[in-house]
Design a protein around this motif. Structure first.
Motif, PDB file in Angstrom:
ATOM      1  N   MET A   1       0.855  -1.174   0.000  1.00 30.90           N
ATOM      2  CA  MET A   1       0.000   0.000   0.000  1.00 30.90           C
ATOM      3  C   MET A   1       0.896   1.232   0.000  1.00 30.90           C
ATOM      4  SD  MET A   1      -2.829   1.135   2.842  1.00 30.90           S
ATOM      5  CE  MET A   1      -3.823  -0.313   2.593  1.00 30.90           C
ATOM      6  N   LYS A   2       0.781   2.031  -1.039  1.00 29.05           N
ATOM      7  CA  LYS A   2       1.614   3.221  -1.169  1.00 29.05           C
ATOM      8  C   LYS A   2       0.939   4.416  -0.503  1.00 29.05           C
ATOM      9  CE  LYS A   2       3.776   6.196  -4.653  1.00 29.05           C
ATOM     10  NZ  LYS A   2       3.979   6.417  -6.097  1.00 29.05           N
ATOM     11  N   CYS A  16       8.342  12.517  11.019  1.00 31.03           N
ATOM     12  CA  CYS A  16       7.137  11.755  11.364  1.00 31.03           C
ATOM     13  C   CYS A  16       7.195  10.352  10.781  1.00 31.03           C
ATOM     14  CB  CYS A  16       5.885  12.480  10.872  1.00 31.03           C
ATOM     15  SG  CYS A  16       5.424  13.888  11.890  1.00 31.03           S
ATOM     16  N   MET A  17       7.656  10.260   9.546  1.00 28.30           N
ATOM     17  CA  MET A  17       7.790   8.970   8.895  1.00 28.30           C
ATOM     18  C   MET A  17       8.796   8.091   9.651  1.00 28.30           C
ATOM     19  SD  MET A  17       8.888   8.366   4.913  1.00 28.30           S
ATOM     20  CE  MET A  17      10.624   8.734   5.204  1.00 28.30           C
ATOM     21  N   VAL A  38      10.305   4.480   2.685  1.00 25.82           N
ATOM     22  CA  VAL A  38      10.548   3.455   3.699  1.00 25.82           C
ATOM     23  C   VAL A  38       9.338   2.526   3.732  1.00 25.82           C
ATOM     24  CG1 VAL A  38      12.049   4.897   5.159  1.00 25.82           C
ATOM     25  CG2 VAL A  38       9.577   4.884   5.549  1.00 25.82           C
ATOM     26  N   SER A  39       9.517   1.365   4.333  1.00 19.66           N
ATOM     27  CA  SER A  39       8.424   0.384   4.419  1.00 19.66           C
ATOM     28  C   SER A  39       8.209  -0.045   5.860  1.00 19.66           C
ATOM     29  CB  SER A  39       8.757  -0.867   3.593  1.00 19.66           C
ATOM     30  OG  SER A  39       8.880  -0.545   2.243  1.00 19.66           O
ATOM     31  N   LYS A  40       6.970  -0.409   6.144  1.00 20.84           N
ATOM     32  CA  LYS A  40       6.634  -0.978   7.445  1.00 20.84           C
ATOM     33  C   LYS A  40       5.392  -1.845   7.286  1.00 20.84           C
ATOM     34  CE  LYS A  40       5.604  -0.032  12.268  1.00 20.84           C
ATOM     35  NZ  LYS A  40       5.717   0.908  13.374  1.00 20.84           N
ATOM     36  N   GLN A  52       4.266   1.249   2.028  1.00 24.66           N
ATOM     37  CA  GLN A  52       5.398   1.935   1.414  1.00 24.66           C
ATOM     38  C   GLN A  52       5.100   3.413   1.587  1.00 24.66           C
ATOM     39  OE1 GLN A  52       5.846   0.899  -2.694  1.00 24.66           O
ATOM     40  NE2 GLN A  52       7.114  -0.880  -2.225  1.00 24.66           N
ATOM     41  N   ILE A  53       5.894   4.078   2.392  1.00 22.48           N
ATOM     42  CA  ILE A  53       5.640   5.490   2.681  1.00 22.48           C
ATOM     43  C   ILE A  53       6.650   6.327   1.907  1.00 22.48           C
ATOM     44  CG2 ILE A  53       5.358   7.228   4.478  1.00 22.48           C
ATOM     45  CD1 ILE A  53       4.974   4.825   6.447  1.00 22.48           C
TER      46      ILE A  53
END
Length: 194
Positions: A1-2, A16-17, A38-40, A52-53
């Protein structure tokens, strides 16, 4: 999810990210040049979602480049700094930039740096601006971590619960097709403005 982080330079998008992904904060952060990602992985409503931010540059010279990264984003955070009125006044510009790309996405508005004593934007002003655009509003602090997890989890939950989210192959894999989301959903204040 982007997901995309949108807003003026130095409002704290990167911080914040980073707070959300690695639970870290740095007082000294360089301005993003272009875009970072970055990913989480998180779990919402019993569904594992890999986020995916994408962190976009807020400087005007990167506006064209950043808008290319808006494509295929399912959600986004439009962020301003509560101690910087100009960043608050420019919210509509970022929403307009997002609207130029005709895709359905869920957006939220976030006022960052609520830990600062020199605040110039009140919570009431932030809520009123969010209501004006049909968005949910969050007050956050990258420094203390206040509101960060709630903001990302709520945004993800809003996307996951959109119509047309279906499990595939009975393997609990989730496919989100936002191109086919009912146009009426975003008109009813579900957080979508684009």
């Amino acid at each position: 999810m982007k997901l995309i982080m949108i807003g003026e330079s130095s409002v704290g998008k990167t911080c914040c990210m980073n707070r959300f992904v690695s639970d870290q904060f740095s007082e000294v952060t360089k301005s993003t040049v272009g875009v970072g990602m970055v990913s989480k992985e998180i779990e919402v409503n019993g569904i594992k979602v890999k986020l995916q931010i994408w962190d976009t540059a807020g400087q005007e010279r990167f506006a064209t480049l950043s808008s290319n990264y808006f494509r295929n984003a399912m959600g986004g955070v439009i962020m301003f700094d509560v101690s910087n009125r100009q960043s608050f006044e420019n919210i509509s510009n970022w929403i307009d930039a997002c609207n130029k790309i005709e895709e359905k996405r869920v957006l939220v508005l976030a006022g960052n740096k609520v830990d600062l004593s020199e605040r110039v934007i009140t919570k009431e002003e932030g809520e009123a601006r969010a209501k004006e655009f049909g968005l949910k509003y969050f007050e956050v602090s990258a420094k203390t971590g206040a509101g960060i997890n709630e903001m990302f989890e709520t945004l993800t939950k809003e996307i996951v619960t959109l119509p047309k989210v279906e499990a595939q192959n009975n393997n609990e894999e989730v496919s989100i097709n936002l191109a086919s989301v009912d146009k009426e959903t975003s008109k009813k204040g579900k957080g979508g403005c684009c």
